[in-house]
Design an enzyme around this catalytic site. Structure first.
Site, PDB file in Angstrom:
ATOM      1  N   SER A  31      16.598  17.982 -18.525  1.00  0.00           N
ATOM      2  CA  SER A  31      15.484  18.857 -18.853  1.00  0.00           C
ATOM      3  C   SER A  31      15.994  19.996 -19.730  1.00  0.00           C
ATOM      4  O   SER A  31      17.125  20.434 -19.576  1.00  0.00           O
ATOM      5  CB  SER A  31      14.897  19.426 -17.560  1.00  0.00           C
ATOM      6  OG  SER A  31      14.228  20.644 -17.811  1.00  0.00           O
TER       7      SER A  31
ATOM      8  N   LYS B 224      17.940  18.709 -13.430  1.00  0.00           N
ATOM      9  CA  LYS B 224      17.144  17.490 -13.587  1.00  0.00           C
ATOM     10  C   LYS B 224      17.919  16.306 -14.149  1.00  0.00           C
ATOM     11  O   LYS B 224      18.779  16.444 -14.999  1.00  0.00           O
ATOM     12  CB  LYS B 224      15.931  17.751 -14.501  1.00  0.00           C
ATOM     13  CG  LYS B 224      14.880  18.654 -13.909  1.00  0.00           C
ATOM     14  CD  LYS B 224      14.283  18.139 -12.605  1.00  0.00           C
ATOM     15  CE  LYS B 224      13.395  16.937 -12.769  1.00  0.00           C
ATOM     16  NZ  LYS B 224      12.165  17.205 -13.495  1.00  0.00           N
TER      17      LYS B 224
ATOM     18  N   GLU C 140       9.993   5.573 -17.927  1.00  0.00           N
ATOM     19  CA  GLU C 140       8.642   6.086 -18.176  1.00  0.00           C
ATOM     20  C   GLU C 140       8.132   5.621 -19.534  1.00  0.00           C
ATOM     21  O   GLU C 140       6.966   5.286 -19.701  1.00  0.00           O
ATOM     22  CB  GLU C 140       8.648   7.616 -18.088  1.00  0.00           C
ATOM     23  CG  GLU C 140       8.962   8.095 -16.681  1.00  0.00           C
ATOM     24  CD  GLU C 140       9.365   9.566 -16.657  1.00  0.00           C
ATOM     25  OE1 GLU C 140       8.672  10.341 -16.000  1.00  0.00           O
ATOM     26  OE2 GLU C 140      10.369   9.937 -17.298  1.00  0.00           O
TER      27      GLU C 140
ATOM     28  N   HIS D 202       0.836  -1.221   0.000  1.00  0.00           N
ATOM     29  CA  HIS D 202       0.000   0.000   0.000  1.00  0.00           C
ATOM     30  C   HIS D 202       0.867   1.265   0.000  1.00  0.00           C
ATOM     31  O   HIS D 202       0.442   2.304   0.501  1.00  0.00           O
ATOM     32  CB  HIS D 202      -0.948   0.056   1.206  1.00  0.00           C
ATOM     33  CG  HIS D 202      -1.732  -1.202   1.421  1.00  0.00           C
ATOM     34  ND1 HIS D 202      -3.005  -1.377   0.925  1.00  0.00           N
ATOM     35  CD2 HIS D 202      -1.417  -2.355   2.054  1.00  0.00           C
ATOM     36  CE1 HIS D 202      -3.451  -2.577   1.267  1.00  0.00           C
ATOM     37  NE2 HIS D 202      -2.505  -3.198   1.942  1.00  0.00           N
TER      38      HIS D 202
END
Ligand code: ARG
Length: 479
Positions: A294, A300, A307, A173
């Protein structure tokens, strides 16, 4: 009967219509718009290698059965070798107006060897031909995926060996749950990919049936020997029912379903690694070479690779569903709708192959920031279950033990302390049956020493899992 007038091509397009193979029956050639709409050569050209292999086996069978002469067969086989060389060298003149790879190859063969090439399609239909090409292609792909999975599991086992003594707060969870070894965690993926491997192996066995000889749907009146071609092509058997073959795409459906399951495993791994390497968690570091930056924010370091793996899983699920929907309401036997299966199949194959390949440097290159993990191992009351189970060993019924430890955790939360910081007198108050020293007992490492049974995250279980994977790998890599 008046013959149809040949329709003229749209303005600006040359009329490249060639005599179709069915020009005996249909006159005037195919309308260019229909030609464009129905052709599949732009994607099924990737079946060329298997189409030639299947045709060569068919030709050898035709000669063996005295349907064509040995000499004709020799000529045709020589021509097929030349066609194959053209394809491999990238100089084969693919022609849109010849619709698909089957007709492109047949026409080129005839151009090369002359009219004798026109004997090649005796006793065959494009229906059994395409079913054969696709079956051979899918079997090849399943073998390639199995090899890649072996490489993935080898890397998982190596990293699991290296990290087997390092712990992290395992979660359910998305809440801290129990201490787990990184080695155990990594081997959980070996289990998932191992099951995928098993499914692919079974796929190979289930689909080792040659469709060649089924013809359009009812076989042929020529004295074919489908068992000979099946053996020539490395299948275990030939088809039992030609009508089944004509409309059967179970092979494509099954491979895309296996791919779906495999991609879901990859996607969940990707999701975990995104989370583990995220700024707030920061337990795992990805190699710079696998990340992107980025365009605006200089600091970044983004896990785009992971992804996209997660994102492309959606495409695989979609393509797999498209195959299922394609078949769902389709009447039995061959229908042209079936041509669409290949676009989905090829898209799935590319995504899965690329994803497995890119996983290899990822598994080799990630590192664990254990000092950062150690901070979180202290919090989260990870040892609460062990404490309750200790009470069970003292004779306390589990539900009672659960309640006592729950209250103790509540006390810790209120007083902002960890379980191991509870003073011994307080511990006796909440857990009257306890005789332990929390500072000694509630050490995460101890939790792994105490877990002795098969399959747990205990150190001994991890050793035996590693041993099992080593021999699994040994049997598949010869090392
Ligand atoms: N390109 C077709 C396909 O992929 C080949 C089979 C065509 N058969 C036919 N009877 N039109 O399904």
């Amino acid at each position: 009967m008046t013959k149809e007038k040949k329709p003229s091509p749209p303005a600006g397009e040359s009329d490249e219509r060639v005599d179709a193979l069915w020009s005996g029956r249909l006159s005037g050639g195919v309308h260019p718009a229909v030609q464009r709409y129905t052709r599949s050569i732009q994607f099924d050209k990737r079946l060329a290698r298997w189409d030639i292999q299947g045709t060569a086996a068919h030709v050898r069978m035709l000669a063996r059965q005295n349907i064509i002469s040995e000499q004709d067969a020799e000529t045709i086989l020589g021509g097929l070798t030349r066609v194959r060389a053209e394809i491999e060298n990238g100089i084969f003149p693919f022609r849109d107006e010849l619709e698909d790879i089957h007709m492109n190859i047949e026409r080129r063969l005839i151009e090369m060897v002359g009219e004798v090439g026109a004997k090649v399609h005796a006793g065959r239909s494009r229906n059994d031909q395409v079913a054969l090409d696709v079956a051979l292609y899918c079997l090849d792909v399943s073998g390639r995926w199995r090899s890649l999975i072996v490489e993935v599991i080898a890397r998982l086992a190596t990293r699991a060996e290296e990290l087997k003594l390092e712990l992290f707060p395992g979660w359910t969870h998305m809440q801290s749950a129990q201490p787990v070894s990184w080695g155990h965690y990594l081997l959980s993926f070996a289990e998932m990919f191992g099951r995928d491997y098993g499914r692919l192996q079974l796929f190979g066995e289930m689909n080792s049936t040659s469709p060649l000889g089924a013809g359009a749907l009812g076989g042929s009146s020529l004295q074919l020997d489908p068992e000979f071609t099946a053996a020539e092509l490395g299948f275990r058997d030939s088809f039992a029912n030609s009508y089944d073959v004509a409309g059967n795409r179970d092979t494509v459906l099954e491979l895309t379903q296996i791919a779906t399951q495999l991609m879901i495993h990859l996607s969940r791994l990707a999701e975990d690694f995104v989370y583990l390497s995220s700024t707030p968690v920061g337990w795992l570091e990805l190699p710079d070479s696998l990340c992107t930056g980025s365009s605006m924010m200089p600091q970044k370091k983004n896990p785009d690779l992971l992804e996209l793996m997660r994102g492309r899983t959606a495409s695989v699920i979609g393509h797999g569903n498209a195959v299922a929907v394609l078949l769902k309401g389709l009447p039995t036997s061959y229908h042209r709708d079936l041509q669409q299966d290949k676009e989905h199949l090829f898209a799935v194959v590319d995504i899965v192959s690329d994803s497995l390949e890119v996983l290899l440097p990822l598994l080799e290159g990630f590192s664990i920031k254990q000092e950062r993990v150690a901070e979180d191992l202290e919090g989260g009351y990870l040892m609460a279950t062990d404490l309750a189970e200790y009470l069970v060993e003292q004779g306390v019924p589990f539900r009672e033990a659960h309640r006592q430890v729950g209250r103790l955790v509540g006390y810790c939360v209120d007083n902002l302390i960890s379980l191991s910081e509870v003073p011994v007198e307080k511990l006796r108050e909440f857990l009257p049956d306890s005789k332990i020293d929390p500072a000694q007992f509630l050490v995460p490492r101890k939790a792994l020493e105490r877990r002795k049974h098969k399959g747990s995250t205990g150190f001994s279980s991890i050793e035996s899992q590693l041993e099992t994977w080593r021999s699994w790998l040994g049997a598949r890599t010869g090392s």
